[in-house]
Design an enzyme around this catalytic site. Sequence first.
Site, PDB file in Angstrom:
ATOM      1  N   ASP A  35       7.488  13.791   1.474  1.00 48.87           N
ATOM      2  CA  ASP A  35       6.063  14.052   1.710  1.00 48.87           C
ATOM      3  C   ASP A  35       5.819  15.542   1.559  1.00 48.87           C
ATOM      4  OD1 ASP A  35       3.391  14.240   3.055  1.00 48.87           O
ATOM      5  OD2 ASP A  35       3.809  12.155   3.568  1.00 48.87           O
ATOM      6  N   ASP A  62       7.122  17.323  -3.380  1.00 42.75           N
ATOM      7  CA  ASP A  62       6.027  16.677  -4.100  1.00 42.75           C
ATOM      8  C   ASP A  62       6.570  15.600  -5.044  1.00 42.75           C
ATOM      9  OD1 ASP A  62       3.773  16.408  -6.105  1.00 42.75           O
ATOM     10  OD2 ASP A  62       2.946  17.920  -4.744  1.00 42.75           O
ATOM     11  N   SER A 128      -4.961  -1.316  -3.752  1.00 44.77           N
ATOM     12  CA  SER A 128      -6.071  -1.489  -2.812  1.00 44.77           C
ATOM     13  C   SER A 128      -6.996  -2.600  -3.291  1.00 44.77           C
ATOM     14  CB  SER A 128      -6.844  -0.168  -2.750  1.00 44.77           C
ATOM     15  OG  SER A 128      -8.125  -0.379  -2.203  1.00 44.77           O
ATOM     16  N   ALA A 129      -7.677  -3.221  -2.342  1.00 43.13           N
ATOM     17  CA  ALA A 129      -8.674  -4.243  -2.680  1.00 43.13           C
ATOM     18  C   ALA A 129      -9.833  -3.647  -3.471  1.00 43.13           C
ATOM     19  CB  ALA A 129      -9.192  -4.900  -1.400  1.00 43.13           C
ATOM     20  N   THR A 130      -9.888  -2.326  -3.526  1.00 37.96           N
ATOM     21  CA  THR A 130     -10.956  -1.693  -4.302  1.00 37.96           C
ATOM     22  C   THR A 130     -10.860  -2.073  -5.783  1.00 37.96           C
ATOM     23  OG1 THR A 130     -12.146   0.374  -4.659  1.00 37.96           O
ATOM     24  CG2 THR A 130      -9.775   0.508  -4.764  1.00 37.96           C
ATOM     25  N   TYR A 152     -11.277   7.018  -7.407  1.00 37.39           N
ATOM     26  CA  TYR A 152     -10.126   6.561  -6.616  1.00 37.39           C
ATOM     27  C   TYR A 152      -9.670   5.175  -7.092  1.00 37.39           C
ATOM     28  CZ  TYR A 152      -7.565   4.506  -2.708  1.00 37.39           C
ATOM     29  OH  TYR A 152      -6.624   3.860  -1.954  1.00 37.39           O
ATOM     30  N   LYS A 156      -6.053   3.751  -8.947  1.00 35.45           N
ATOM     31  CA  LYS A 156      -5.215   2.619  -8.507  1.00 35.45           C
ATOM     32  C   LYS A 156      -5.014   1.640  -9.671  1.00 35.45           C
ATOM     33  CE  LYS A 156      -4.280   3.871  -4.393  1.00 35.45           C
ATOM     34  NZ  LYS A 156      -2.910   4.302  -4.114  1.00 35.45           N
ATOM     35  N   ASN A 201     -14.427   8.908   7.240  1.00 35.65           N
ATOM     36  CA  ASN A 201     -15.256   8.116   6.321  1.00 35.65           C
ATOM     37  C   ASN A 201     -15.206   6.650   6.697  1.00 35.65           C
ATOM     38  OD1 ASN A 201     -15.876  10.235   4.409  1.00 35.65           O
ATOM     39  ND2 ASN A 201     -13.695  10.178   3.894  1.00 35.65           N
ATOM     40  N   ASN A 202     -14.101   6.245   7.295  1.00 34.65           N
ATOM     41  CA  ASN A 202     -13.883   4.817   7.547  1.00 34.65           C
ATOM     42  C   ASN A 202     -14.431   4.397   8.898  1.00 34.65           C
ATOM     43  OD1 ASN A 202     -11.068   5.568   5.794  1.00 34.65           O
ATOM     44  ND2 ASN A 202     -12.338   3.879   5.101  1.00 34.65           N
ATOM     45  N   PRO A 295     -24.279   4.333  -0.518  1.00 32.96           N
ATOM     46  CA  PRO A 295     -24.223   4.051  -1.960  1.00 32.96           C
ATOM     47  C   PRO A 295     -22.838   3.551  -2.368  1.00 32.96           C
ATOM     48  CG  PRO A 295     -25.192   6.216  -1.553  1.00 32.96           C
ATOM     49  CD  PRO A 295     -24.686   5.718  -0.234  1.00 32.96           C
TER      50      PRO A 295
HETATM   51  P1  NAD Z   1      -2.371   9.115   4.067  1.00 36.23           P
HETATM   52  O1  NAD Z   1      -3.184  10.183   3.419  1.00 36.23           O
HETATM   53  O2  NAD Z   1      -2.300   9.066   5.534  1.00 36.23           O
HETATM   54  O3  NAD Z   1      -0.874   9.180   3.496  1.00 36.23           O
HETATM   55  C1  NAD Z   1      -0.564   9.656   2.202  1.00 36.23           C
HETATM   56  C2  NAD Z   1       0.601  10.623   2.355  1.00 36.23           C
HETATM   57  O4  NAD Z   1       0.973  11.110   1.061  1.00 36.23           O
HETATM   58  C3  NAD Z   1       0.264  11.852   3.211  1.00 36.23           C
HETATM   59  O5  NAD Z   1       1.265  12.010   4.189  1.00 36.23           O
HETATM   60  C4  NAD Z   1       0.280  13.004   2.215  1.00 36.23           C
HETATM   61  O6  NAD Z   1       0.698  14.218   2.816  1.00 36.23           O
HETATM   62  C5  NAD Z   1       1.242  12.500   1.159  1.00 36.23           C
HETATM   63  N1  NAD Z   1       1.044  13.050  -0.176  1.00 36.23           N
HETATM   64  C6  NAD Z   1      -0.116  13.189  -0.862  1.00 36.23           C
HETATM   65  N2  NAD Z   1       0.118  13.720  -2.069  1.00 36.23           N
HETATM   66  C7  NAD Z   1       1.457  13.898  -2.168  1.00 36.23           C
HETATM   67  C8  NAD Z   1       2.300  14.403  -3.189  1.00 36.23           C
HETATM   68  N3  NAD Z   1       1.811  14.843  -4.361  1.00 36.23           N
HETATM   69  N4  NAD Z   1       3.629  14.447  -2.960  1.00 36.23           N
HETATM   70  C9  NAD Z   1       4.138  14.028  -1.780  1.00 36.23           C
HETATM   71  N5  NAD Z   1       3.380  13.549  -0.778  1.00 36.23           N
HETATM   72  C10 NAD Z   1       2.046  13.484  -0.973  1.00 36.23           C
HETATM   73  O7  NAD Z   1      -2.895   7.724   3.468  1.00 36.23           O
HETATM   74  P2  NAD Z   1      -2.569   6.241   3.958  1.00 36.23           P
HETATM   75  O8  NAD Z   1      -3.792   5.693   4.577  1.00 36.23           O
HETATM   76  O9  NAD Z   1      -1.296   6.195   4.674  1.00 36.23           O
HETATM   77  O10 NAD Z   1      -2.426   5.530   2.532  1.00 36.23           O
HETATM   78  C11 NAD Z   1      -1.165   5.377   1.891  1.00 36.23           C
HETATM   79  C12 NAD Z   1      -1.394   4.768   0.519  1.00 36.23           C
HETATM   80  O11 NAD Z   1      -2.067   3.520   0.654  1.00 36.23           O
HETATM   81  C13 NAD Z   1      -2.246   5.611  -0.424  1.00 36.23           C
HETATM   82  O12 NAD Z   1      -1.733   5.504  -1.729  1.00 36.23           O
HETATM   83  C14 NAD Z   1      -3.598   4.951  -0.336  1.00 36.23           C
HETATM   84  O13 NAD Z   1      -4.355   5.146  -1.511  1.00 36.23           O
HETATM   85  C15 NAD Z   1      -3.217   3.494  -0.162  1.00 36.23           C
HETATM   86  N6  NAD Z   1      -4.265   2.695   0.507  1.00 36.23           N
HETATM   87  C16 NAD Z   1      -4.741   3.108   1.717  1.00 36.23           C
HETATM   88  C17 NAD Z   1      -5.759   2.378   2.337  1.00 36.23           C
HETATM   89  C18 NAD Z   1      -6.336   2.826   3.657  1.00 36.23           C
HETATM   90  O14 NAD Z   1      -7.428   2.370   4.000  1.00 36.23           O
HETATM   91  N7  NAD Z   1      -5.677   3.663   4.432  1.00 36.23           N
HETATM   92  C19 NAD Z   1      -6.267   1.222   1.720  1.00 36.23           C
HETATM   93  C20 NAD Z   1      -5.725   0.822   0.495  1.00 36.23           C
HETATM   94  C21 NAD Z   1      -4.729   1.577  -0.114  1.00 36.23           C
HETATM   95  N1  UDP Z   2     -19.328   1.596   7.860  1.00 31.71           N
HETATM   96  C1  UDP Z   2     -20.401   1.943   8.672  1.00 31.71           C
HETATM   97  N2  UDP Z   2     -20.408   3.185   9.230  1.00 31.71           N
HETATM   98  C2  UDP Z   2     -19.425   4.103   9.020  1.00 31.71           C
HETATM   99  C3  UDP Z   2     -18.333   3.732   8.204  1.00 31.71           C
HETATM  100  C4  UDP Z   2     -18.328   2.482   7.631  1.00 31.71           C
HETATM  101  O1  UDP Z   2     -21.306   1.150   8.873  1.00 31.71           O
HETATM  102  O2  UDP Z   2     -19.504   5.221   9.545  1.00 31.71           O
HETATM  103  C5  UDP Z   2     -19.278   0.246   7.265  1.00 31.71           C
HETATM  104  C6  UDP Z   2     -19.262   0.224   5.758  1.00 31.71           C
HETATM  105  O3  UDP Z   2     -20.578   0.223   5.234  1.00 31.71           O
HETATM  106  C7  UDP Z   2     -18.498  -1.060   5.459  1.00 31.71           C
HETATM  107  C8  UDP Z   2     -17.509  -1.169   6.635  1.00 31.71           C
HETATM  108  O4  UDP Z   2     -18.067  -0.353   7.680  1.00 31.71           O
HETATM  109  O5  UDP Z   2     -19.360  -2.174   5.519  1.00 31.71           O
HETATM  110  C9  UDP Z   2     -16.113  -0.670   6.309  1.00 31.71           C
HETATM  111  O6  UDP Z   2     -16.202   0.641   5.769  1.00 31.71           O
HETATM  112  P1  UDP Z   2     -14.901   1.483   5.438  1.00 31.71           P
HETATM  113  O7  UDP Z   2     -15.367   2.771   4.796  1.00 31.71           O
HETATM  114  O8  UDP Z   2     -14.046   1.585   6.643  1.00 31.71           O
HETATM  115  O9  UDP Z   2     -14.106   0.605   4.374  1.00 31.71           O
HETATM  116  P2  UDP Z   2     -14.493   0.175   2.873  1.00 31.71           P
HETATM  117  O10 UDP Z   2     -15.971   0.162   2.737  1.00 31.71           O
HETATM  118  O11 UDP Z   2     -13.836   1.191   1.999  1.00 31.71           O
HETATM  119  O12 UDP Z   2     -13.907  -1.186   2.711  1.00 31.71           O
END
Ligand code: NAD
Ligand code: UDP
Length: 339
Positions: A35, A62, A128-130, A152, A156, A201-202, A295
């Site tokens: 990390d 890295d 991700s489900a995105t 983003y 993915k 943000n979440n 949005p």
């Molecule tokens: P996080 O930011 O907490 O963890 C990512 C880690 O990667 C951090 O510790 C960061 O320091 C490290 N990192 C970033 N760039 C790096 C690099 N170039 N070299 C080495 N280390 C590096 O995020 P998370 O929530 O633990 O997510 C982990 C993975 O899961 C990510 O790829 C994210 O896109 C994916 N993901 C997360 C979510 C979520 O909601 N948390 C949902 C779907 C997918």
């Molecule tokens: N959400 C909300 N207020 C916030 C953050 C999120 O109402 O401050 C809502 C958002 O519109 C979505 C759900 O919560 O319906 C989950 O959002 P999050 O950003 O956690 O996940 P994602 O939208 O990426 O699945």
Amino acid sequence: MRSIKNILVTGGAGYIGSHTYVELKEAGYTPIILDNFSNASRGVIDRLNTLFQDKPMVIEGDIRDTSLVEKTLVEHQCDAVIHFAGFKAVGESMAKPLKYFEVNVGGSERLLSAMKNVGLRKIIFSSSATVYGDPQELPIPEAHPLTSASVYGQTKLMVEEMLRAVYAADREWSICILRYFNPVGAHLSGLIGEDPTGVPNNLMPFISQTAIGRREKLSVFGNDYDTPDGTGVRDYIHVVDLAKGHVAALDLMATPHCTPINLGTGNGISVIEMINAFEAASGKKVPYEIVDRRPGDIAACYADATRARELMDWNAERSIHDMCIDTWRWQSQNPDGYN
Ligand code: NAD
Ligand code: UDP
């Protein structure tokens, strides 16, 4: 004897990576964290040390540093890689696309090249489900068409395509593409959890910071969606269940394949339902107001979790109540996160 033992965990100091470290240790694996701490606190490592009374193996570096990755894979005799490292903020990805392409896509290419150079062909990737965009069907099966509404999401999708191409060219690779739904919660110990920098943000971290008084109130982004109560519906999954999903996926590393697998519960929960569950679990009020839709948001998203059950014998076991209780324990024991 198990043929897979030493696991390189890129991004292992992050939110999901640190929880996966714990589950790997408990299952008898030897995780090695790589990390660069660009989005993690060094405090995480102290907490992991406390949890196991055993200093974690950490390489500060890295994923784009190919020679470091090669050296690490060889010196630690790594048998597989779990690849979490990358950036994940949707809004930031739109403002700084090159940062996301460089680290998420370029970094994954560097990592795969390093693996290939040392002859290691087993990887579990965090997708991700995105990648399903605005779903055409619910629950969402892995065969759903793939698209991306943000930079983003594009990164993915591009890494998924890269992995599929790598496998098409060399059928000795073993590749699991895990598509996470909405990870929330924290370890039962209250020692590790999600610690976002700045304003979250979440939904879940925003709710918990509001409950503890760090935020005045939650903005609920829209109540006019086509969902039972009008607010957005998501598939929240406990981060410990998610972490265990990675341990289960290691069992699929014995044979060559390239398979996308959803990690979700299969249940959709609305924003209002989550607020209510959190209030019940914490005994705290979560003040909120309804504001405009955010949005780019979609109405509803939840997984068809059949494949994970069939292929890995894995099921999400923790309830929404567990997710809220565990988030609240982490938040109240660490009101300012790791600092
Ligand atoms: P996080 O930011 O907490 O963890 C990512 C880690 O990667 C951090 O510790 C960061 O320091 C490290 N990192 C970033 N760039 C790096 C690099 N170039 N070299 C080495 N280390 C590096 O995020 P998370 O929530 O633990 O997510 C982990 C993975 O899961 C990510 O790829 C994210 O896109 C994916 N993901 C997360 C979510 C979520 O909601 N948390 C949902 C779907 C997918
Ligand atoms: N959400 C909300 N207020 C916030 C953050 C999120 O109402 O401050 C809502 C958002 O519109 C979505 C759900 O919560 O319906 C989950 O959002 P999050 O950003 O956690 O996940 P994602 O939208 O990426 O699945």
